[in-house]
Design a protein around this motif. Structure first.
Motif, PDB file in Angstrom:
ATOM      1  N   ILE A 128      26.790  37.415 -96.896  1.00 28.66           N
ATOM      2  CA  ILE A 128      26.556  37.676 -95.480  1.00 28.66           C
ATOM      3  C   ILE A 128      26.413  39.183 -95.301  1.00 28.66           C
ATOM      4  O   ILE A 128      27.205  39.959 -95.828  1.00 28.66           O
ATOM      5  N   ARG A 129      25.389  39.585 -94.579  1.00 32.65           N
ATOM      6  CA  ARG A 129      25.198  40.989 -94.224  1.00 32.65           C
ATOM      7  C   ARG A 129      25.261  41.094 -92.704  1.00 32.65           C
ATOM      8  O   ARG A 129      24.856  40.175 -91.996  1.00 32.65           O
ATOM      9  N   ILE A 130      25.756  42.203 -92.233  1.00 29.67           N
ATOM     10  CA  ILE A 130      25.876  42.422 -90.789  1.00 29.67           C
ATOM     11  C   ILE A 130      24.691  43.260 -90.318  1.00 29.67           C
ATOM     12  O   ILE A 130      24.404  44.307 -90.882  1.00 29.67           O
ATOM     13  N   ARG A 131      24.018  42.760 -89.301  1.00 33.06           N
ATOM     14  CA  ARG A 131      22.936  43.506 -88.664  1.00 33.06           C
ATOM     15  C   ARG A 131      23.486  44.188 -87.425  1.00 33.06           C
ATOM     16  O   ARG A 131      24.146  43.553 -86.595  1.00 33.06           O
ATOM     17  N   LYS A 132      23.195  45.463 -87.297  1.00 37.20           N
ATOM     18  CA  LYS A 132      23.647  46.205 -86.129  1.00 37.20           C
ATOM     19  C   LYS A 132      22.923  45.715 -84.885  1.00 37.20           C
ATOM     20  O   LYS A 132      21.737  45.367 -84.945  1.00 37.20           O
ATOM     21  N   GLY A 133      23.633  45.698 -83.788  1.00 39.25           N
ATOM     22  CA  GLY A 133      23.025  45.320 -82.520  1.00 39.25           C
ATOM     23  C   GLY A 133      22.139  46.431 -81.986  1.00 39.25           C
ATOM     24  O   GLY A 133      22.227  47.577 -82.416  1.00 39.25           O
ATOM     25  N   ARG A 134      21.272  46.065 -81.051  1.00 38.27           N
ATOM     26  CA  ARG A 134      20.374  47.035 -80.427  1.00 38.27           C
ATOM     27  C   ARG A 134      20.321  46.776 -78.935  1.00 38.27           C
ATOM     28  O   ARG A 134      20.342  45.643 -78.491  1.00 38.27           O
ATOM     29  N   GLN A 135      20.210  47.859 -78.190  1.00 42.77           N
ATOM     30  CA  GLN A 135      20.080  47.733 -76.736  1.00 42.77           C
ATOM     31  C   GLN A 135      18.632  47.465 -76.341  1.00 42.77           C
ATOM     32  O   GLN A 135      18.374  46.797 -75.349  1.00 42.77           O
ATOM     33  N   LYS A 136      17.693  47.975 -77.122  1.00 42.40           N
ATOM     34  CA  LYS A 136      16.283  47.849 -76.763  1.00 42.40           C
ATOM     35  C   LYS A 136      15.559  46.984 -77.789  1.00 42.40           C
ATOM     36  O   LYS A 136      14.927  47.483 -78.706  1.00 42.40           O
ATOM     37  N   ALA A 137      15.649  45.708 -77.630  1.00 41.30           N
ATOM     38  CA  ALA A 137      14.892  44.770 -78.465  1.00 41.30           C
ATOM     39  C   ALA A 137      13.938  44.019 -77.545  1.00 41.30           C
ATOM     40  O   ALA A 137      14.095  44.030 -76.331  1.00 41.30           O
ATOM     41  N   ARG A 138      12.957  43.364 -78.124  1.00 41.93           N
ATOM     42  CA  ARG A 138      11.993  42.604 -77.320  1.00 41.93           C
ATOM     43  C   ARG A 138      11.939  41.175 -77.806  1.00 41.93           C
ATOM     44  O   ARG A 138      11.951  40.902 -78.995  1.00 41.93           O
ATOM     45  N   ASN A 139      11.843  40.269 -76.845  1.00 41.05           N
ATOM     46  CA  ASN A 139      11.591  38.876 -77.169  1.00 41.05           C
ATOM     47  C   ASN A 139      10.127  38.805 -77.575  1.00 41.05           C
ATOM     48  O   ASN A 139       9.242  39.095 -76.763  1.00 41.05           O
ATOM     49  N   PRO A 140       9.814  38.434 -78.832  1.00 42.32           N
ATOM     50  CA  PRO A 140       8.416  38.465 -79.263  1.00 42.32           C
ATOM     51  C   PRO A 140       7.521  37.474 -78.529  1.00 42.32           C
ATOM     52  O   PRO A 140       6.321  37.671 -78.435  1.00 42.32           O
ATOM     53  N   LYS A 141       8.105  36.432 -77.985  1.00 46.36           N
ATOM     54  CA  LYS A 141       7.302  35.422 -77.284  1.00 46.36           C
ATOM     55  C   LYS A 141       6.933  35.875 -75.882  1.00 46.36           C
ATOM     56  O   LYS A 141       5.793  35.723 -75.453  1.00 46.36           O
ATOM     57  N   THR A 142       7.909  36.457 -75.162  1.00 46.21           N
ATOM     58  CA  THR A 142       7.662  36.821 -73.765  1.00 46.21           C
ATOM     59  C   THR A 142       7.460  38.317 -73.553  1.00 46.21           C
ATOM     60  O   THR A 142       6.962  38.732 -72.518  1.00 46.21           O
ATOM     61  N   GLY A 143       7.888  39.143 -74.524  1.00 47.56           N
ATOM     62  CA  GLY A 143       7.791  40.584 -74.366  1.00 47.56           C
ATOM     63  C   GLY A 143       8.921  41.160 -73.545  1.00 47.56           C
ATOM     64  O   GLY A 143       8.995  42.361 -73.323  1.00 47.56           O
ATOM     65  N   ALA A 200      12.432  42.648 -72.449  1.00 49.12           N
ATOM     66  CA  ALA A 200      13.430  43.498 -73.101  1.00 49.12           C
ATOM     67  C   ALA A 200      14.779  42.779 -73.087  1.00 49.12           C
ATOM     68  O   ALA A 200      15.197  42.236 -72.061  1.00 49.12           O
ATOM     69  N   VAL A 201      15.419  42.747 -74.236  1.00 47.37           N
ATOM     70  CA  VAL A 201      16.733  42.110 -74.354  1.00 47.37           C
ATOM     71  C   VAL A 201      17.630  42.982 -75.210  1.00 47.37           C
ATOM     72  O   VAL A 201      17.164  43.816 -75.988  1.00 47.37           O
ATOM     73  N   SER A 202      18.937  42.793 -75.078  1.00 48.50           N
ATOM     74  CA  SER A 202      19.864  43.488 -75.960  1.00 48.50           C
ATOM     75  C   SER A 202      20.392  42.463 -76.967  1.00 48.50           C
ATOM     76  O   SER A 202      20.573  41.298 -76.654  1.00 48.50           O
ATOM     77  N   VAL A 203      20.596  42.928 -78.186  1.00 48.46           N
ATOM     78  CA  VAL A 203      21.051  42.057 -79.265  1.00 48.46           C
ATOM     79  C   VAL A 203      22.348  42.629 -79.806  1.00 48.46           C
ATOM     80  O   VAL A 203      22.409  43.803 -80.178  1.00 48.46           O
ATOM     81  N   SER A 204      23.393  41.803 -79.847  1.00 44.72           N
ATOM     82  CA  SER A 204      24.666  42.275 -80.375  1.00 44.72           C
ATOM     83  C   SER A 204      24.666  42.190 -81.898  1.00 44.72           C
ATOM     84  O   SER A 204      23.821  41.528 -82.504  1.00 44.72           O
ATOM     85  N   SER A 205      25.605  42.870 -82.526  1.00 41.45           N
ATOM     86  CA  SER A 205      25.733  42.806 -83.978  1.00 41.45           C
ATOM     87  C   SER A 205      25.981  41.366 -84.396  1.00 41.45           C
ATOM     88  O   SER A 205      26.680  40.619 -83.706  1.00 41.45           O
ATOM     89  N   HIS A 206      25.399  40.971 -85.530  1.00 36.58           N
ATOM     90  CA  HIS A 206      25.526  39.586 -85.968  1.00 36.58           C
ATOM     91  C   HIS A 206      25.351  39.496 -87.486  1.00 36.58           C
ATOM     92  O   HIS A 206      24.778  40.393 -88.108  1.00 36.58           O
ATOM     93  N   GLY A 207      25.832  38.418 -88.044  1.00 36.35           N
ATOM     94  CA  GLY A 207      25.700  38.201 -89.477  1.00 36.35           C
ATOM     95  C   GLY A 207      24.412  37.475 -89.816  1.00 36.35           C
ATOM     96  O   GLY A 207      23.896  36.702 -89.023  1.00 36.35           O
ATOM     97  N   ILE A 208      23.893  37.765 -91.000  1.00 33.01           N
ATOM     98  CA  ILE A 208      22.739  37.040 -91.520  1.00 33.01           C
ATOM     99  C   ILE A 208      23.051  36.629 -92.956  1.00 33.01           C
ATOM    100  O   ILE A 208      23.780  37.317 -93.661  1.00 33.01           O
ATOM    101  N   ALA A 209      22.537  35.482 -93.361  1.00 30.45           N
ATOM    102  CA  ALA A 209      22.692  35.036 -94.739  1.00 30.45           C
ATOM    103  C   ALA A 209      21.623  35.736 -95.573  1.00 30.45           C
ATOM    104  O   ALA A 209      20.456  35.759 -95.200  1.00 30.45           O
ATOM    105  N   ALA A 210      22.038  36.309 -96.685  1.00 32.24           N
ATOM    106  CA  ALA A 210      21.107  37.017 -97.555  1.00 32.24           C
ATOM    107  C   ALA A 210      21.214  36.468 -98.975  1.00 32.24           C
ATOM    108  O   ALA A 210      22.279  36.016 -99.393  1.00 32.24           O
TER     109      ALA A 210
END
Length: 111
Positions: A57-72, A74-84
């Protein structure tokens, strides 16, 4: 590379043809192995399968300025784990010289 997919059923059939073990028993063993890997990862354990690779598991840092690729939107994304997965030495060597079709098109995903 043909780009075809191998499913769990395909793996079960292949193991059955090679061993003659009951398909139901093979499916149970595969399901239990996958469940053990998932459980270990959710507990933060690293799974090392020598000659094949390592799941972690790797931790991805959250971001305040992310975009929903489908709608465009702006959303914020909190830190979260990903399987690697990191391929082991033997797996890397086994796939190193495979022919690559349309390398310019997509170096990571074969057709």
């Amino acid at each position: 590379m043909t780009g075809r997919k191998i499913t769990k059923e395909t793996i079960i059939d292949s193991i059955y043809e090679k061993t003659g073990i009951n398909r139901k028993d093979i499916k149970t063993a595969i399901d239990l192995a996958m469940e053990e890997i998932k459980d270990a990862l959710t507990q933060g354990t690293i799974i090392e399968l020598r000659g094949f690779g390592t799941f972690e598991i790797r931790i991805r840092k959250g971001r305040q300025k992310a975009r929903n690729p489908k709608t465009g939107e702006a959303v914020s994304v909190s830190s979260h784990g990903i399987a690697a997965f990191r391929a082991g030495k033997e797996l890397r060597q086994a796939v190193w010289n495979l022919p690559v079709k349309n390398a310019e098109k997509s170096p990571h995903y074969p057709d």
